[in-house]
Design an enzyme around this catalytic site. Sequence first.
Site, PDB file in Angstrom:
ATOM      1  N   ASP A  95       0.863  -1.175   0.000  1.00 55.69           N
ATOM      2  CA  ASP A  95       0.000   0.000   0.000  1.00 55.69           C
ATOM      3  C   ASP A  95       0.908   1.236   0.000  1.00 55.69           C
ATOM      4  O   ASP A  95       2.104   1.136  -0.286  1.00 55.69           O
ATOM      5  CB  ASP A  95      -0.888  -0.030   1.252  1.00 55.69           C
ATOM      6  CG  ASP A  95      -2.229   0.626   1.039  1.00 55.69           C
ATOM      7  OD1 ASP A  95      -3.259  -0.046   1.225  1.00 55.69           O
ATOM      8  OD2 ASP A  95      -2.237   1.820   0.685  1.00 55.69           O
ATOM      9  N   HIS A 127      -3.516   6.425   3.339  1.00 61.06           N
ATOM     10  CA  HIS A 127      -4.190   5.159   3.033  1.00 61.06           C
ATOM     11  C   HIS A 127      -3.500   3.967   3.685  1.00 61.06           C
ATOM     12  O   HIS A 127      -4.151   3.088   4.284  1.00 61.06           O
ATOM     13  CB  HIS A 127      -4.277   4.961   1.517  1.00 61.06           C
ATOM     14  CG  HIS A 127      -5.228   3.879   1.100  1.00 61.06           C
ATOM     15  ND1 HIS A 127      -4.829   2.564   0.918  1.00 61.06           N
ATOM     16  CD2 HIS A 127      -6.561   3.908   0.835  1.00 61.06           C
ATOM     17  CE1 HIS A 127      -5.879   1.840   0.542  1.00 61.06           C
ATOM     18  NE2 HIS A 127      -6.939   2.626   0.480  1.00 61.06           N
ATOM     19  N   SER A 167     -11.423  -0.856   0.314  1.00 59.10           N
ATOM     20  CA  SER A 167     -10.053  -1.038   0.805  1.00 59.10           C
ATOM     21  C   SER A 167     -10.056  -1.523   2.246  1.00 59.10           C
ATOM     22  O   SER A 167      -9.255  -2.381   2.635  1.00 59.10           O
ATOM     23  CB  SER A 167      -9.286   0.288   0.748  1.00 59.10           C
ATOM     24  OG  SER A 167      -8.873   0.566  -0.561  1.00 59.10           O
TER      25      SER A 167
END
Lengths: 230, 413
Positions: B158, B189, B339
């Site tokens: 990620d 994120h 996600s």
Amino acid sequence: MFRIVVVALVVLFAAQAHAQMTGSATLASDYRFRGTSLSNDQPSAQLALDYDWPSSGWYAGGMMASVRLDPENAAQLLVYGGYVHRFSTDFSVEGGVRYTRFTGSESYAYAETYAGFAYRQLVGRVYYAPNYFSNGYPVWYAELNDSHTLSGHWYAFAHAGYLRRSGDVSDYHVSRFRSDFQVGIGLSLQPCNVRLSWNTSHGAPDAVVGYPSAAGATRNAWVLSISYAW
Amino acid sequence: MKYLRAIAAALCVVGCLAAHAQTQAPPQVLVMLRVAAPHLRAADGYDAGYTAAPDETARLRIARQLAHQYGLQLVDNWPMPALGVDCFVMRIASGQSTGDITRALSNDARVESAEPRQAFHTLGGDPLYALQPTATRWHLAELHALTTGRNITVAEIDSGVDTANPDLTGQVVERQNFVDDGGYRPELHGTEVAGIIVAREGNGVGIAGVAPQARLLALRACWQLADGDAASACDSFTLAKALQYALEKRVQIINLSLSGPSDHLLQRLLDVALSRHVTVVGAVDASVADGGFPASYPGTLAVAGEHAQAHGTDAWIAPDEDIPTTLPGARWNMVNGTSFAAAEVSGLVALLRALSPDMTPTTLHDALAARTALGLASMRPMAIDACAAVAQVSRRCTCDCVTAHASLGVPRR
């Protein structure tokens, strides 16, 4: 042999004064041993003493019991010693030796070695006696024992045993094998313990196996026993 | 409303602490006496049994002797077969030193060990825990009584993860940057996904990760496009480098909360991972008909959100809205999207694999489908019942035993 075992026990007791000692006294309506009655279907009193050294795995003990052989009143003397190793919480293995003799005109003395395992409540052992009850022939005996807690203080237990007599049995024209079974329930109210069981045996008769039981002893019996431990 | 619930939860924690502060434990000592392993006894084969083995009377007698010798009062005892001991509780008389008594007992040959009976209190917990969908829907606390993901390594491929967040401090075993030659950068994120998987549990702040004792590899293969915006970009090269590294590290789980076009290089790397029974979790892109790559790749555990639009993939469904999670720094916030649903499933897989490290993909699939095993298996996508999955793998009672085992046929324990 008996003296050697007694001396060994004394040495063990002296070696560690802080063993865990358990005594128990039992009154049983019948003294059933591997499917035969050693008390001629009569009641028997038993006194047992067990020593544990849990940190090392060694254990030893002895027992006296009233018996009725040939058919005379007599006493049984038994001593044992062994070692148990715990592999996990649920599984352990053990091995040891047990020596038995009787008072009276015949001692029927014999020693046997054993090895076994315990998995949770399931216990299996194999015994080998080279001169079973002083009869001059070896005997193998295998057993499985299990018990389960029921509600409250009640529990159920079961036993299955299988005996093989070596040597010539052609004169008897019967099997050299013998099986015995026991099922029952118990009530554990420490330090007291009450048990009721049904006992039965099949296969070779007592005379073939060499048991000094009285003629006419039954193969099937209900046994009620009460024990007190301290 | 959610903030009110958080405040109420915090007040409850404070109240519980105050109540425990008022509890004053009496001076007592715990004395452990060894229990011999089961073995033949004198009367065995005559009229004895293991369930009612009489040897506990020996330990009770020794405990009484000890109490008498050291001037203690025997008040209770409890068998602890898991430790191979019986535990005896003894009250210390006034004027006696707990430390001296404990030391004296510990040196006694009859005693396996002795220690003071100490008072404990509940901690602050995770203030946002009550808001986590996994707390209520997956009964996370009850699952953690059985498994926490210990010794399972999860590779999060990620954007960068900020380990300065108190919920992530000590939770990330390694950080690697595959984006450029520069240093590792903490980003939004990656930090948000990491918190959902492994956030520290019971540390008094933030949330609890689904698998708080899993080992996280934070592999930075994506980069944040703008400050304050979690949107990040990756490419097949950075992703391939990260996948290669994850394979070298023999991770058990790879979390891919990202999507893009099918890529041969990445497919080959995924094939290697899948052949090694690595669980690859991919987030479904609801804007793409097939769910996007890698979620659409066979063998990948595709995860869609509950509120995502219907799609044709064989996806698993997990909560994807209003999920509290970690942000860079000592901050937390609510996030939405598949996600984070994928991150939840990665955490759940870590819980399951901690229970059964060698589980096959088939076993894992069966566990995740446990709740739908009664004739609903043809329905796609499938909502995950975490309790049923853990119950199936652990063969133990989890969450609501009646509910979980009604569909499992597992004996209640």
